[in-house]
Design an enzyme around this catalytic site. Sequence first.
Site, mmCIF file in Angstrom:
data_model
loop_
_atom_site.group_PDB
_atom_site.id
_atom_site.type_symbol
_atom_site.label_atom_id
_atom_site.label_comp_id
_atom_site.label_asym_id
_atom_site.label_seq_id
_atom_site.Cartn_x
_atom_site.Cartn_y
_atom_site.Cartn_z
ATOM 1 N N HIS A 75 97.737 11.796 -38.243
ATOM 2 C CA HIS A 75 98.194 10.663 -39.051
ATOM 3 C C HIS A 75 99.521 10.110 -38.531
ATOM 4 C CE1 HIS A 75 95.748 12.553 -42.591
ATOM 5 N NE2 HIS A 75 94.980 12.109 -41.611
ATOM 6 N N HIS A 232 89.714 5.570 -43.122
ATOM 7 C CA HIS A 232 90.502 6.745 -42.751
ATOM 8 C C HIS A 232 89.978 7.377 -41.464
ATOM 9 C CE1 HIS A 232 93.289 10.034 -43.171
ATOM 10 N NE2 HIS A 232 92.294 10.817 -42.759
ATOM 11 N N ASP A 236 92.163 8.313 -38.135
ATOM 12 C CA ASP A 236 92.112 9.551 -37.355
ATOM 13 C C ASP A 236 91.859 9.261 -35.877
ATOM 14 O OD1 ASP A 236 92.603 11.280 -39.472
ATOM 15 O OD2 ASP A 236 90.488 11.734 -39.826
ATOM 16 N N HIS A 259 87.353 14.784 -34.964
ATOM 17 C CA HIS A 259 88.460 15.093 -34.058
ATOM 18 C C HIS A 259 87.934 15.703 -32.764
ATOM 19 C CE1 HIS A 259 91.429 14.094 -37.037
ATOM 20 N NE2 HIS A 259 90.980 14.998 -37.880
#
Length: 294
Positions: A75, A232, A236, A259
């Site tokens: 973030h 969101h 990321d 991720h």
Amino acid sequence: MKQTTIARRVETVGIGLHKGEPIRLILEPLDANSGIILHREDLGISFKAEPKNVINTQMATVVGNEKGFISTIEHLMAAVNGYGIDNIRISVDANEIPVMDGSAISFCMLLDEAGIRHLDAGKKVILVRREVEVIEGSKFVRTSPSRNPKFDYTIKFDHPVIGEQRYLFEFSKSSFVKNIARARTFGFLKDLQRLQAQNLALGASLDNAVAIDDTHILNPEGLRFENEFVRHKILDAVGDLSLLGAPLLGDYTAFAGSHDLNHKLTLALMADEKNYEIATLSGELLKEYQKVFA
């Protein structure tokens, strides 16, 4: 266009997502060509934010080495990337970045407080020269050449609150702050209970995440955007791609990314010099991509 750093040292304190304890975060200026340096004040060690230093991507992006690590960097890194900052030192006195409100907006406000300073060196960018894709089952992430860099992200959850969401985001600093930075991380109550039983996510609360049970959102204020969940995921991705070390000028497309897939994409992109070109942002190239940095 010149490289940038922050104009002055700033700091804040926030709660760590996993330990649930206060963490001091310090941002400091660095000279040109320094890159993004992550520092553990408590251990006296530093490491560069780059793909080869990523050591875990299971629940967050974690960078480090055999001496220590810093978790949940994505973030803050998204804010640094969104603001086009090339050189900065990020210090914490624990093993994670504070979660703040679960989005990047607190970090944007901290960067606004710090200000931006231009340095006497040309800004480097990474131009995507050919498509690179990472596929795992039905999930994929891809980057491809583009004159108008954008993020095209789709998520699909078998849950009445989320379902299938898609969001298209044309990258620029102003659009990042307005449309992406405020989107909070989210999680399911059943997963939180399991993690806390393992002494993880001890700092998670309705103040720093969107919590979902089997049928409802538990946060009394509701969502910040109707499609906050997919926004969101873009946040990321902006953070994960910042580990390339320079702004990525190309399209990013994902379905059910993560991720881990983002990290694998950075490795795959940089594995072959035919995939990309590192260039100085000036002349005709600057004219072409000027709005990305507006």
